[in-house]
Write an enzyme that holds these catalytic residues in place. Structure first.
Site, mmCIF file in Angstrom:
data_model
loop_
_atom_site.group_PDB
_atom_site.id
_atom_site.type_symbol
_atom_site.label_atom_id
_atom_site.label_comp_id
_atom_site.label_asym_id
_atom_site.label_seq_id
_atom_site.Cartn_x
_atom_site.Cartn_y
_atom_site.Cartn_z
ATOM 1 N N HIS A 99 0.844 -1.199 0.000
ATOM 2 C CA HIS A 99 0.000 0.000 0.000
ATOM 3 C C HIS A 99 0.872 1.239 0.000
ATOM 4 O O HIS A 99 1.987 1.239 0.531
ATOM 5 C CB HIS A 99 -0.959 0.018 1.193
ATOM 6 N N HIS A 101 0.829 5.286 1.000
ATOM 7 C CA HIS A 101 0.135 6.289 1.821
ATOM 8 C C HIS A 101 0.113 7.632 1.097
ATOM 9 O O HIS A 101 1.147 8.071 0.573
ATOM 10 C CB HIS A 101 0.872 6.511 3.144
HETATM 11 P P1 AMP Z 1 1.842 0.531 7.366
HETATM 12 O O1 AMP Z 1 2.418 0.892 8.702
HETATM 13 O O2 AMP Z 1 2.527 1.201 6.222
HETATM 14 O O3 AMP Z 1 1.698 -0.959 7.191
HETATM 15 O O4 AMP Z 1 0.396 1.155 7.371
HETATM 16 C C1 AMP Z 1 -0.786 0.428 7.553
HETATM 17 C C2 AMP Z 1 -1.903 1.431 7.578
HETATM 18 O O5 AMP Z 1 -3.114 0.719 7.436
HETATM 19 C C3 AMP Z 1 -1.984 2.236 8.875
HETATM 20 O O6 AMP Z 1 -1.949 3.615 8.567
HETATM 21 C C4 AMP Z 1 -3.322 1.810 9.460
HETATM 22 O O7 AMP Z 1 -3.974 2.856 10.119
HETATM 23 C C5 AMP Z 1 -4.088 1.336 8.238
HETATM 24 N N1 AMP Z 1 -5.114 0.339 8.462
HETATM 25 C C6 AMP Z 1 -5.005 -0.811 9.152
HETATM 26 N N2 AMP Z 1 -6.173 -1.491 9.114
HETATM 27 C C7 AMP Z 1 -7.024 -0.752 8.352
HETATM 28 C C8 AMP Z 1 -8.385 -0.918 7.936
HETATM 29 N N3 AMP Z 1 -9.103 -1.978 8.296
HETATM 30 N N4 AMP Z 1 -8.942 0.045 7.180
HETATM 31 C C9 AMP Z 1 -8.219 1.139 6.828
HETATM 32 N N5 AMP Z 1 -6.943 1.333 7.176
HETATM 33 C C10 AMP Z 1 -6.351 0.409 7.936
#
Ligand code: AMP
Ligand code: ZN
Length: 136
Positions: A99, A101
């Protein structure tokens, strides 16, 4: 992919607030936003880090991120934004499904980022050489 929250989202088994989707990507609101308007561009398919994502998919990701960043900053009235990808647990990747950001920014200091320390210029050329030597 078992137990992957973003696969569950992609397959519609876990709810998400989507702002865009196409055959390759889904874009959703981050559930724990760093700032107002923080969105995630996720691949439909399960890949862990950028190294796994096929180049034809990656080539579509940045133009789409650009389009979304423009919409996000206009939407929330922010003058600036960050785009970043965490790759691997040591980088802060918590969800092991690729993903990107997109984080609208209104002021410095909103993200927990520290400025770098000045490089040791006697060592920097050797660090560069280790990277150059591993370019494929
Ligand atoms: P990372 O630290 O780059 O893996 O970021 C993961 C991101 O996913 C974080 O910003 C979380 O807040 C977000 N996240 C985790 N679960 C969900 C969810 N169910 N829906 C939307 N965002 C999520
Ligand atoms: Zn997944």
């Amino acid at each position: 992919m078992g137990n992957c929250i973003f696969c569950e989202i992609a397959e519609g088994r876990i709810p998400s607030i989507r702002v865009y989707e196409d055959e390759d990507f889904i874009v959703l609101m981050d559930i724990n936003p760093l700032t107002v308007g923080h969105i995630l561009l996720i691949t439909r398919q399960h890949y862990v880090t950028t190294l796994e994502v096929p180049n034809n998919i990656l080539a579509k990701a940045l133009p789409l991120a650009k389009q979304l960043a423009e919409a996000a900053i206009l939407g929330v009235g922010a003058p600036a934004f960050n785009i970043f990808i965490n790759n691997g647990p040591e980088s802060g990747q918590a969800v092991h499904h690729w993903h990107l950001h997109i984080v609208p920014r209104k002021e410095p200091g909103e993200l927990p980022l520290k400025p770098g320390a000045p490089a040791d210029l006697t060592k920097l050329p050797f660090v560069a050489a280790t990277i150059r030597d591993n370019l494929k």
